[in-house]
Design a protein around this motif. Structure first.
Motif, PDB file in Angstrom:
ATOM      1  N   GLN A  69       1.707 -54.800  48.010  1.00  0.00           N
ATOM      2  CA  GLN A  69       0.420 -54.294  47.539  1.00  0.00           C
ATOM      3  C   GLN A  69      -0.644 -54.417  48.634  1.00  0.00           C
ATOM      4  OE1 GLN A  69      -2.078 -56.447  44.465  1.00  0.00           O
ATOM      5  NE2 GLN A  69      -1.034 -54.895  43.243  1.00  0.00           N
ATOM      6  N   LEU A  70      -1.327 -53.317  48.913  1.00  0.00           N
ATOM      7  CA  LEU A  70      -2.358 -53.283  49.950  1.00  0.00           C
ATOM      8  C   LEU A  70      -3.498 -54.240  49.600  1.00  0.00           C
ATOM      9  CD1 LEU A  70      -3.370 -51.869  52.569  1.00  0.00           C
ATOM     10  CD2 LEU A  70      -4.646 -50.333  51.045  1.00  0.00           C
ATOM     11  N   VAL A  71      -3.851 -55.099  50.550  1.00  0.00           N
ATOM     12  CA  VAL A  71      -4.982 -56.007  50.358  1.00  0.00           C
ATOM     13  C   VAL A  71      -6.088 -55.770  51.375  1.00  0.00           C
ATOM     14  CG1 VAL A  71      -3.709 -57.838  49.181  1.00  0.00           C
ATOM     15  CG2 VAL A  71      -3.840 -57.851  51.679  1.00  0.00           C
ATOM     16  N   ASP A  72      -5.746 -55.152  52.515  1.00  0.00           N
ATOM     17  CA  ASP A  72      -6.750 -54.921  53.545  1.00  0.00           C
ATOM     18  C   ASP A  72      -6.267 -53.820  54.483  1.00  0.00           C
ATOM     19  OD1 ASP A  72      -9.187 -55.548  54.968  1.00  0.00           O
ATOM     20  OD2 ASP A  72      -7.942 -56.485  56.505  1.00  0.00           O
ATOM     21  N   ALA A  73      -7.165 -52.952  54.884  1.00  0.00           N
ATOM     22  CA  ALA A  73      -6.856 -51.924  55.884  1.00  0.00           C
ATOM     23  C   ALA A  73      -8.141 -51.626  56.644  1.00  0.00           C
ATOM     24  CB  ALA A  73      -6.319 -50.661  55.223  1.00  0.00           C
ATOM     25  N   LYS A  78       3.915 -49.834  63.471  1.00  0.00           N
ATOM     26  CA  LYS A  78       4.776 -50.994  63.737  1.00  0.00           C
ATOM     27  C   LYS A  78       4.644 -51.963  62.572  1.00  0.00           C
ATOM     28  CE  LYS A  78       7.098 -54.123  66.145  1.00  0.00           C
ATOM     29  NZ  LYS A  78       8.488 -54.215  65.853  1.00  0.00           N
ATOM     30  N   TYR A  79       5.767 -52.284  61.938  1.00  0.00           N
ATOM     31  CA  TYR A  79       5.802 -53.185  60.794  1.00  0.00           C
ATOM     32  C   TYR A  79       6.123 -54.597  61.273  1.00  0.00           C
ATOM     33  CZ  TYR A  79       6.051 -49.276  57.424  1.00  0.00           C
ATOM     34  OH  TYR A  79       5.792 -48.160  56.669  1.00  0.00           O
ATOM     35  N   ASN A 122       1.898 -69.447  51.877  1.00  0.00           N
ATOM     36  CA  ASN A 122       3.330 -69.163  51.900  1.00  0.00           C
ATOM     37  C   ASN A 122       3.682 -67.850  51.198  1.00  0.00           C
ATOM     38  OD1 ASN A 122       5.672 -70.088  53.125  1.00  0.00           O
ATOM     39  ND2 ASN A 122       6.467 -70.910  51.209  1.00  0.00           N
ATOM     40  N   VAL A 123       2.712 -66.938  51.084  1.00  0.00           N
ATOM     41  CA  VAL A 123       2.937 -65.619  50.492  1.00  0.00           C
ATOM     42  C   VAL A 123       3.347 -64.663  51.609  1.00  0.00           C
ATOM     43  CG1 VAL A 123       1.835 -63.671  49.311  1.00  0.00           C
ATOM     44  CG2 VAL A 123       1.248 -66.016  48.662  1.00  0.00           C
ATOM     45  N   PRO A 124       4.452 -63.945  51.447  1.00  0.00           N
ATOM     46  CA  PRO A 124       4.837 -62.963  52.461  1.00  0.00           C
ATOM     47  C   PRO A 124       3.778 -61.863  52.584  1.00  0.00           C
ATOM     48  CG  PRO A 124       6.683 -63.461  51.027  1.00  0.00           C
ATOM     49  CD  PRO A 124       5.469 -64.073  50.399  1.00  0.00           C
ATOM     50  N   ILE A 125       3.483 -61.495  53.826  1.00  0.00           N
ATOM     51  CA  ILE A 125       2.517 -60.447  54.140  1.00  0.00           C
ATOM     52  C   ILE A 125       3.190 -59.438  55.058  1.00  0.00           C
ATOM     53  CG2 ILE A 125       0.297 -59.895  55.254  1.00  0.00           C
ATOM     54  CD1 ILE A 125      -0.085 -61.509  52.705  1.00  0.00           C
ATOM     55  N   LEU A 126       3.164 -58.171  54.672  1.00  0.00           N
ATOM     56  CA  LEU A 126       3.683 -57.086  55.490  1.00  0.00           C
ATOM     57  C   LEU A 126       2.497 -56.445  56.198  1.00  0.00           C
ATOM     58  CD1 LEU A 126       6.150 -55.295  56.247  1.00  0.00           C
ATOM     59  CD2 LEU A 126       5.527 -53.854  54.280  1.00  0.00           C
ATOM     60  N   THR A 127       2.574 -56.347  57.510  1.00  0.00           N
ATOM     61  CA  THR A 127       1.496 -55.757  58.300  1.00  0.00           C
ATOM     62  C   THR A 127       2.014 -54.489  58.961  1.00  0.00           C
ATOM     63  OG1 THR A 127       0.545 -57.929  58.737  1.00  0.00           O
ATOM     64  CG2 THR A 127      -0.128 -56.144  60.203  1.00  0.00           C
ATOM     65  N   ILE A 128       1.200 -53.433  58.908  1.00  0.00           N
ATOM     66  CA  ILE A 128       1.528 -52.180  59.589  1.00  0.00           C
ATOM     67  C   ILE A 128       0.380 -51.878  60.546  1.00  0.00           C
ATOM     68  CG2 ILE A 128       2.124 -49.753  59.365  1.00  0.00           C
ATOM     69  CD1 ILE A 128       2.874 -50.327  56.429  1.00  0.00           C
ATOM     70  N   ARG A 129       0.717 -51.769  61.838  1.00  0.00           N
ATOM     71  CA  ARG A 129      -0.268 -51.460  62.880  1.00  0.00           C
ATOM     72  C   ARG A 129       0.071 -50.126  63.525  1.00  0.00           C
ATOM     73  NH1 ARG A 129      -2.886 -56.153  64.499  1.00  0.00           N
ATOM     74  NH2 ARG A 129      -1.867 -58.039  63.762  1.00  0.00           N
ATOM     75  N   ASN A 130      -0.960 -49.346  63.778  1.00  0.00           N
ATOM     76  CA  ASN A 130      -0.777 -48.156  64.594  1.00  0.00           C
ATOM     77  C   ASN A 130      -2.001 -48.010  65.495  1.00  0.00           C
ATOM     78  OD1 ASN A 130      -2.791 -46.615  63.097  1.00  0.00           O
ATOM     79  ND2 ASN A 130      -1.232 -46.224  61.533  1.00  0.00           N
ATOM     80  N   ASP A 131      -2.094 -46.939  66.232  1.00  0.00           N
ATOM     81  CA  ASP A 131      -3.189 -46.773  67.190  1.00  0.00           C
ATOM     82  C   ASP A 131      -4.555 -46.684  66.525  1.00  0.00           C
ATOM     83  OD1 ASP A 131      -1.380 -46.808  69.267  1.00  0.00           O
ATOM     84  OD2 ASP A 131      -1.291 -44.620  69.459  1.00  0.00           O
ATOM     85  N   ASN A 132      -4.595 -46.393  65.223  1.00  0.00           N
ATOM     86  CA  ASN A 132      -5.864 -46.166  64.534  1.00  0.00           C
ATOM     87  C   ASN A 132      -6.280 -47.256  63.568  1.00  0.00           C
ATOM     88  OD1 ASN A 132      -6.177 -43.538  65.732  1.00  0.00           O
ATOM     89  ND2 ASN A 132      -4.530 -42.887  64.381  1.00  0.00           N
ATOM     90  N   VAL A 140      -5.014 -51.138  61.117  1.00  0.00           N
ATOM     91  CA  VAL A 140      -4.124 -52.240  60.751  1.00  0.00           C
ATOM     92  C   VAL A 140      -4.250 -52.423  59.246  1.00  0.00           C
ATOM     93  CG1 VAL A 140      -3.630 -54.701  60.992  1.00  0.00           C
ATOM     94  CG2 VAL A 140      -4.446 -53.401  62.966  1.00  0.00           C
ATOM     95  N   ALA A 141      -3.097 -52.482  58.561  1.00  0.00           N
ATOM     96  CA  ALA A 141      -3.093 -52.662  57.110  1.00  0.00           C
ATOM     97  C   ALA A 141      -2.226 -53.861  56.758  1.00  0.00           C
ATOM     98  CB  ALA A 141      -2.552 -51.405  56.421  1.00  0.00           C
ATOM     99  N   HIS A 142      -2.682 -54.625  55.758  1.00  0.00           N
ATOM    100  CA  HIS A 142      -1.964 -55.822  55.297  1.00  0.00           C
ATOM    101  C   HIS A 142      -1.614 -55.636  53.815  1.00  0.00           C
ATOM    102  CE1 HIS A 142      -3.019 -57.972  58.959  1.00  0.00           C
ATOM    103  NE2 HIS A 142      -4.212 -57.472  58.811  1.00  0.00           N
ATOM    104  N   PHE A 143      -0.345 -55.929  53.491  1.00  0.00           N
ATOM    105  CA  PHE A 143       0.170 -55.823  52.135  1.00  0.00           C
ATOM    106  C   PHE A 143       0.725 -57.171  51.721  1.00  0.00           C
ATOM    107  CE2 PHE A 143       0.407 -51.703  54.100  1.00  0.00           C
ATOM    108  CZ  PHE A 143       0.184 -50.780  53.099  1.00  0.00           C
ATOM    109  N   LYS A 144       0.357 -57.640  50.532  1.00  0.00           N
ATOM    110  CA  LYS A 144       0.913 -58.924  50.050  1.00  0.00           C
ATOM    111  C   LYS A 144       2.126 -58.649  49.163  1.00  0.00           C
ATOM    112  CE  LYS A 144      -1.803 -59.422  45.839  1.00  0.00           C
ATOM    113  NZ  LYS A 144      -2.710 -60.262  45.067  1.00  0.00           N
ATOM    114  N   ALA A 145       3.037 -59.602  49.166  1.00  0.00           N
ATOM    115  CA  ALA A 145       4.230 -59.509  48.330  1.00  0.00           C
ATOM    116  C   ALA A 145       3.849 -59.724  46.870  1.00  0.00           C
ATOM    117  CB  ALA A 145       5.255 -60.556  48.765  1.00  0.00           C
TER     118      ALA A 145
END
Length: 161
Positions: A46-50, A132-133, A141-151, A153-158
């Motif tokens: 779930q997206l928490v920040d972008a 880039k993931y 201790n919550v898993p966080i998925l981060t996606i970065r690109n040239d424009n 950065v987005a963070h998703f929590k598990a």
């Protein structure tokens, strides 16, 4: 003999001092995790920040606070798939992990004429999921998925499925 005792004490003090100066990860430092199919498929993300690279929030992704962008990785007939939930159109596709990164392939979407702000949400979704993931755990201790690109950065929590 006195010099040996003094030298031994100095060495012990030096080693003790160095050991005390070692840095350990703080409780707020993220802990890198391997990016695996099992890790991605264990949760919805779930997206928490972008934010754009200039630090401004990607506002198009936060117009529906009760329905945040959520990524759902799953297997379907032996294929690795991902769907982007809470979009106006149904958007999803296949994915593979290559060199510790998610590579999307064959992303497809329905073609509904979505009203604003949903149309902009769908467009921003496609821009956000390309990049880039990486997978970390936060201080809680919550898993966080981060996606970065040239424009951006987005963070998703598990989130439990």
């Amino acid at each position: 003999m006195k010099n040996m005792t003094t030298l031994a004490m100095a060495a012990t003090l030096a080693v003790g001092t160095l050991a005390g100066c070692q840095t350990t990860p703080g409780v707020t430092a993220p802990t890198a995790q391997p990016l695996t199919v099992d890790a991605l498929e264990a949760y919805n993300w779930q997206l928490v920040d972008a934010k754009h690279v200039n630090g401004e929030k990607v506002t198009q992704l936060f117009t529906m606070p009760n329905n945040p962008l959520t990524l759902n990785f799953f297997k379907d007939n032996g294929n690795q798939r991902v769907s982007f939930m809470n979009t106006c159109n149904n958007i999803g596709g296949t994915y593979h992990i290559v060199n510790n990164n998610v590579q999307l392939g064959n992303v497809i979407s329905t073609m509904k004429a979505c009203p604003e702000p949903q149309a902009s949400f769908d467009t921003a979704t496609m821009a956000t999921v390309q990049g880039k993931y990486s997978l970390n755990k936060n201080a809680n201790n919550v898993p966080i998925l981060t996606i970065r690109n040239d424009n951006q950065v987005a963070h998703f929590k598990a989130v439990a499925k």
